[in-house]
Motif scaffolding. Structure first.
Motif, mmCIF file in Angstrom:
data_model
loop_
_atom_site.group_PDB
_atom_site.id
_atom_site.type_symbol
_atom_site.label_atom_id
_atom_site.label_comp_id
_atom_site.label_asym_id
_atom_site.label_seq_id
_atom_site.Cartn_x
_atom_site.Cartn_y
_atom_site.Cartn_z
ATOM 1 N N ALA A 1 46.846 -63.877 -114.019
ATOM 2 C CA ALA A 1 47.366 -65.062 -112.899
ATOM 3 C C ALA A 1 47.352 -66.357 -113.815
ATOM 4 C CB ALA A 1 46.213 -65.082 -112.179
ATOM 5 N N MET A 2 46.537 -66.388 -114.825
ATOM 6 C CA MET A 2 46.333 -67.620 -115.687
ATOM 7 C C MET A 2 47.489 -67.815 -116.665
ATOM 8 S SD MET A 2 42.235 -67.553 -116.305
ATOM 9 C CE MET A 2 41.697 -69.096 -116.604
ATOM 10 N N TYR A 3 47.769 -66.546 -117.246
ATOM 11 C CA TYR A 3 49.119 -66.424 -118.274
ATOM 12 C C TYR A 3 50.397 -66.721 -117.444
ATOM 13 C CZ TYR A 3 45.901 -64.927 -121.694
ATOM 14 O OH TYR A 3 44.924 -65.237 -122.797
ATOM 15 N N ARG A 4 50.311 -66.305 -116.099
ATOM 16 C CA ARG A 4 51.463 -66.500 -115.310
ATOM 17 C C ARG A 4 51.614 -67.876 -114.816
ATOM 18 N NH1 ARG A 4 54.006 -61.753 -112.799
ATOM 19 N NH2 ARG A 4 52.708 -59.915 -113.611
ATOM 20 N N MET B 1 45.463 -68.463 -107.107
ATOM 21 C CA MET B 1 45.540 -69.518 -108.303
ATOM 22 C C MET B 1 46.282 -70.995 -107.852
ATOM 23 S SD MET B 1 45.590 -69.103 -111.861
ATOM 24 C CE MET B 1 44.718 -70.648 -111.813
ATOM 25 N N TYR B 2 45.731 -71.940 -108.302
ATOM 26 C CA TYR B 2 46.135 -73.323 -108.345
ATOM 27 C C TYR B 2 46.428 -73.964 -109.482
ATOM 28 C CZ TYR B 2 44.769 -73.411 -103.380
ATOM 29 O OH TYR B 2 44.673 -73.285 -101.867
ATOM 30 N N LEU B 3 47.625 -74.188 -109.672
ATOM 31 C CA LEU B 3 48.359 -75.062 -111.045
ATOM 32 C C LEU B 3 48.207 -76.483 -110.750
ATOM 33 C CD1 LEU B 3 49.555 -75.230 -113.747
ATOM 34 C CD2 LEU B 3 51.705 -74.577 -112.344
ATOM 35 N N ASN B 4 47.547 -77.411 -111.229
ATOM 36 C CA ASN B 4 47.277 -78.818 -110.947
ATOM 37 C C ASN B 4 47.274 -78.949 -109.595
ATOM 38 O OD1 ASN B 4 47.216 -79.321 -113.798
ATOM 39 N ND2 ASN B 4 49.509 -79.575 -114.061
ATOM 40 N N GLY B 5 46.365 -78.332 -108.809
ATOM 41 C CA GLY B 5 46.192 -78.754 -107.717
ATOM 42 C C GLY B 5 47.134 -78.092 -106.573
ATOM 43 N N VAL C 1 49.920 -71.856 -106.350
ATOM 44 C CA VAL C 1 51.177 -71.090 -106.992
ATOM 45 C C VAL C 1 51.068 -69.395 -106.874
ATOM 46 C CG1 VAL C 1 51.621 -73.182 -108.341
ATOM 47 C CG2 VAL C 1 50.133 -71.159 -108.976
ATOM 48 N N GLU C 2 50.022 -69.007 -105.821
ATOM 49 C CA GLU C 2 49.884 -67.392 -105.916
ATOM 50 C C GLU C 2 51.153 -66.750 -105.661
ATOM 51 O OE1 GLU C 2 46.970 -66.311 -106.628
ATOM 52 O OE2 GLU C 2 47.738 -64.185 -106.257
ATOM 53 N N LYS C 3 52.049 -67.138 -104.849
ATOM 54 C CA LYS C 3 53.312 -66.368 -104.525
ATOM 55 C C LYS C 3 54.145 -66.692 -105.757
ATOM 56 C CE LYS C 3 53.963 -65.524 -99.826
ATOM 57 N NZ LYS C 3 53.183 -66.574 -99.170
ATOM 58 N N GLU C 4 54.303 -67.909 -106.291
ATOM 59 C CA GLU C 4 55.350 -68.386 -107.280
ATOM 60 C C GLU C 4 55.157 -67.627 -108.561
ATOM 61 O OE1 GLU C 4 54.889 -72.738 -106.266
ATOM 62 O OE2 GLU C 4 56.597 -72.695 -107.560
ATOM 63 N N ILE C 5 53.802 -67.198 -108.687
ATOM 64 C CA ILE C 5 53.530 -66.674 -110.368
ATOM 65 C C ILE C 5 53.920 -65.171 -110.449
ATOM 66 C CG2 ILE C 5 51.869 -68.118 -111.030
ATOM 67 C CD1 ILE C 5 49.565 -66.563 -110.170
ATOM 68 N N ARG C 6 54.242 -64.540 -109.003
ATOM 69 C CA ARG C 6 54.374 -63.178 -109.060
ATOM 70 C C ARG C 6 56.051 -62.791 -109.001
ATOM 71 N NH1 ARG C 6 49.253 -61.732 -110.180
ATOM 72 N NH2 ARG C 6 47.851 -63.175 -108.938
ATOM 73 N N THR C 7 56.785 -63.791 -109.200
ATOM 74 C CA THR C 7 58.076 -63.458 -109.170
ATOM 75 C C THR C 7 58.604 -62.862 -110.622
ATOM 76 O OG1 THR C 7 58.679 -65.671 -110.317
ATOM 77 C CG2 THR C 7 58.825 -65.431 -107.698
ATOM 78 N N ILE C 8 59.784 -62.273 -110.273
ATOM 79 C CA ILE C 8 60.212 -61.422 -111.515
ATOM 80 C C ILE C 8 60.525 -62.463 -112.561
ATOM 81 C CG2 ILE C 8 62.768 -61.131 -110.717
ATOM 82 C CD1 ILE C 8 61.162 -58.320 -112.247
ATOM 83 N N GLU C 9 61.041 -63.640 -112.288
ATOM 84 C CA GLU C 9 61.226 -64.554 -113.427
ATOM 85 C C GLU C 9 60.115 -65.004 -114.043
ATOM 86 O OE1 GLU C 9 62.428 -68.560 -112.036
ATOM 87 O OE2 GLU C 9 63.424 -69.036 -113.718
#
Ligand code: DC
Length: 231
Positions: A36-39, A83-87, A90-98
């Motif tokens: 999740a951190m690399y994502r 997972m929180y990115l700069n507050g 982003v839990e959903k966004e980091i799981r996309t195929i992109e």
């Protein structure tokens, strides 16, 4: 009973995170999904136009790494950390195929790895942690009391990932998922800095013909034995 460190490494979509999460819950340990951190860093790179199909501006990403704050926050409703990115969650966004399609490239960058490995080691300082990833038993916690290495056939992995993505409403074909899984596994195990390899003292589990409950049972047996040895 003494707390131990459990490192679960292996190829993508072998069921690592799901089983790691269950084990942490069973033991009352902290679960860390290092992928999740690399994502999240990959999402940051996409949002800032550092990476696209055409180009990857490694220098700009590296120079902005110090501005990235990654935090896991426990979600009471779901029973796991998000997972929180700069507050921002982003839990959903980091799981996309992109994100999946760029994450292996981002994970080859040594500066990215150094920053994340340091943070991961801090999270596991007090033991009582189950962390899943690619280099946990080899680089992050080489002294972990229990190391697992998960493998499965490419088709099994793609089928699992496909179901997960379609279940979430993503418009994607099985072939696209299969290609992504194969490509990521190739890059992850061939990169120069901390490639995905089985630690010498890791126990390999092939989950191709096991369902999640069976994998959980096998792992819990190993956990119990390791805990006894560490009393
Ligand atoms: O576990 P995952 O599929 O969410 O991980 C996404 C990517 O992150 C994976 O393809 C490679 C990278 N990764 C890594 O290089 N090292 C880790 N410890 C965890 C993930």
């Amino acid at each position: 009973m003494n707390n131990i460190t459990i490192a679960i490494d292996g190829f993508s979509s072998t069921g690592k995170s799901t089983v790691a999460k269950q084990i942490a819950k069973e033991l009352g340990y902290v679960f860390v999904d290092s992928g999740a951190m690399y994502r999240a860093i990959t999402l940051f790179a996409i949002q800032n136009d550092f990476i696209s199909q055409e180009a990857f501006d490694v220098a700009s990403l590296v120079s902005e790494l110090h501005t990235i704050e990654l935090v896991f926050k426990f979600n009471q409703d779901f029973g796991f950390a998000e997972m929180y990115l700069n507050g921002k969650n982003v839990e959903k966004e980091i799981r996309t195929i992109e994100v999946s399609s760029f994450v292996s490239q981002v994970s080859t960058i040594s500066e990215v790895r150094q920053q994340l490995v340091k943070q991961q080691q801090e999270m596991g300082e007090d033991k009582g942690v189950v962390m899943d990833g690619r280099d946990i038993g080899t680089v992050v916690f080489p002294e972990a009391e229990l190391k697992i290495f998960m493998v499965a056939s490419a088709e099994t992995k793609a089928q699992r990932r496909y179901k997960e993505l379609v279940g979430r409403g993503d418009k994607i074909t099985y072939e696209q998922v299969l290609e992504n899984v194969k490509e990521r596994d190739f890059i992850d195990s061939h990169r120069e800095d901390s490639p995905l390899i089985k630690a010498e003292d890791a126990i390999e589990i092939d989950s191709s013909h096991l369902n999640l409950e069976e994998v959980f049972e096998v792992l819990m047996q190993l956990v119990r034995m390791t805990l006894e040895d560490n009393e």
